[in-house]
Design a protein around this motif. Structure first.
Motif, PDB file in Angstrom:
ATOM      1  N   UNK A   1      21.285  37.327 -98.727  1.00  0.00           N
ATOM      2  CA  UNK A   1      20.068  38.148 -98.645  1.00  0.00           C
ATOM      3  C   UNK A   1      18.858  37.222 -98.741  1.00  0.00           C
ATOM      4  N   UNK A   2      17.987  37.255 -97.744  1.00  0.00           N
ATOM      5  CA  UNK A   2      16.794  36.402 -97.814  1.00  0.00           C
ATOM      6  C   UNK A   2      15.672  37.152 -98.540  1.00  0.00           C
ATOM      7  N   UNK A   3      14.631  36.391 -98.937  1.00  0.00           N
ATOM      8  CA  UNK A   3      13.531  37.005 -99.709  1.00  0.00           C
ATOM      9  C   UNK A   3      12.862  38.152 -98.948  1.00  0.00           C
ATOM     10  N   UNK A   4      12.783  38.028 -97.618  1.00  0.00           N
ATOM     11  CA  UNK A   4      12.122  39.072 -96.831  1.00  0.00           C
ATOM     12  C   UNK A   4      13.046  40.271 -96.580  1.00  0.00           C
ATOM     13  N   UNK A   5      14.235  40.257 -97.193  1.00  0.00           N
ATOM     14  CA  UNK A   5      15.157  41.392 -97.065  1.00  0.00           C
ATOM     15  C   UNK A   5      16.157  41.232 -95.936  1.00  0.00           C
TER      16      UNK A   5
END
Ligand code: F6P
Length: 366
Positions: free
Chosen positions: A89-93
């Motif tokens: 999961x990346x920070x931007x979702x």
């Protein structure tokens, strides 16, 4: 590695849960501690604990007290936990697919593990084999309610699922009979009809539709009419989630991130079509995850215990890359590759189908 060089082993449970996982965990812990004096740790949620090593738990005799009869798994599981194809999961979702297999190998070393018991179905066994090929000392234990793993006569979890499904059929029979209705019951099993066939036979179904025998609904409708003519005003139809019409396709709810299909909806399709064709009052029930829940049957408690014990001895014998399997009445170690080559399906001309046909059960093919 000599027996006395082994100090610490891990255990993980992957894929869909099923009754019998806790008996396996308990048996590994008891065998490792009582016979060899090893330390055991639980890797949480399949391989997640080897990616994030805070996700592990010690497993002492105390931790496995009173879990023999409990469903599920005390160390958690996931069917989205492939380290070779990890959904990060990346920070931007958004989600990025990464290969964390080297990280798993490093954490295996850092945790001081000498071997890992991997409990799972075909997807998890494929991952176990990949780690074995990377140099990890792995042994496998076959689990799934679907009973679709090759190389073993039975997987644990299957018997419990069949018990739940047959009990459901017993209960549905009385309401179907009272209302002169047809009940269509959709069961799990992916591309194999084992749960549908065994519970249908145990629960007295009149029609069983399985992936291995493509069905024709005209023939099913004729069976219902024939029963009515004979004075039987109700019928029970079991539909495996992977059942396929002769002219048509399996019913899918969607695809998982790893590309495998999520099956479902065939029960409703069969029910609606039959209702249109016959005008009979039909109700549809999807048993779903109920089949994965609850306390393991005695058979699964014993099989799970035997598997866990045998897997731990395989480690002591340095017999890695093997999976424990039931062959007749004996537990054997077989190469994991034998288990993942091919899905084990019902033989359309085999004994169980023959017995069912002798009982008058219709498979929608004649
Ligand atoms: O493999 C076990 C199983 O319960 C199958 O019978 C079913 O198709 C699938 O898992 C459902 O998976 P999920 O837990 O993702 O809904």
């Amino acid at each position: 590695m000599a027996k006395d060089e082994i100090k610490k082993i891990g255990i993980s449970t992957g894929g869909g849960d099923c009754p019998g996982l806790n008996p396996v965990i308990r048996a590994v812990v008891h065998t490792a501690i009582n016979n060899y004096g090893w330390e055991v740790i639980g890797i949480k949620d399949s391989f997640t604990g080897l990616i994030y090593p805070d996700q592990i738990m010690p497993l002492s005799l105390e931790h496995v007290r009173d879990i023999l009869h409990k469903g599920g798994t005390i160390i958690g599981t996931t069917n989205r936990g492939n380290p070779f194809h990890w959904e990060k999961q990346k920070k931007d979702g958004s989600v990025e697919i990464v290969d964390y297999s080297d990280r798993v190998m490093e954490n295996f070393e850092h945790l001081g593990l000498n071997a890992l018991v991997v409990v799972g179905g075909d997807g998890t066994m494929k991952i176990a084999q990949q780690f074995f090929e990377k140099g990890m000392s792995v042994v496998g234990v076959p689990k799934t309610i679907d009973n679709d793993l090759s190389a073993t006569d039975v997987t644990f979890g299957f018997d419990s699922a069949v018990r739940t499904a047959s009990e459901a059929l017993d209960k549905l029979r009385s309401t179907a009979e009272s209302h002169h209705r047809v009940m269509v019951v959709e069961m799990m099993g992916r591309h194999s009809g084992w749960i549908a066939l065994h519970s249908g036979l145990a629960g007295g179904a009149h029609v069983i539709l399985i992936p291995e025998i493509p069905f024709d609904l005209e023939l099913v409708a004729s069976k219902l009419k024939e029963r009515r003519k004979q004075g039987d005003q109700y019928s029970i139809i079991v539909v495996a989630e992977g059942a396929v019409p002769k002219e048509g396709e399996m019913s899918m709810l969607g695809k998982r991130p790893d590309g495998t299909v999520l099956l479902g909806g065939m029960g409703q399709k069969v029910g609606s079509a039959l209702s249109d064709m016959t005008g009979v009052d039909i109700r549809v029930l999807v048993l779903g995850h109920l089949q994965r829940g609850g306390s393991p049957t005695e058979f699964d408690r014993i099989l799970g215990t035997r598997y866990g014990e045998a897997a731990t001895h395989l480690i002591a014998e340095n017999d890695f890359g093997k999976m424990v399997a039931l062959r007749g009445t004996a537990i054997k170690g077989v190469p994991i590759t034998e288990a993942i080559g091919q899905t084990k399906q019902v033989y359309p001309d085999g004994t169980m189908v023959k017995v069912a046909r002798s009982m008058g059960i219709c498979f929608g093919d004649k």
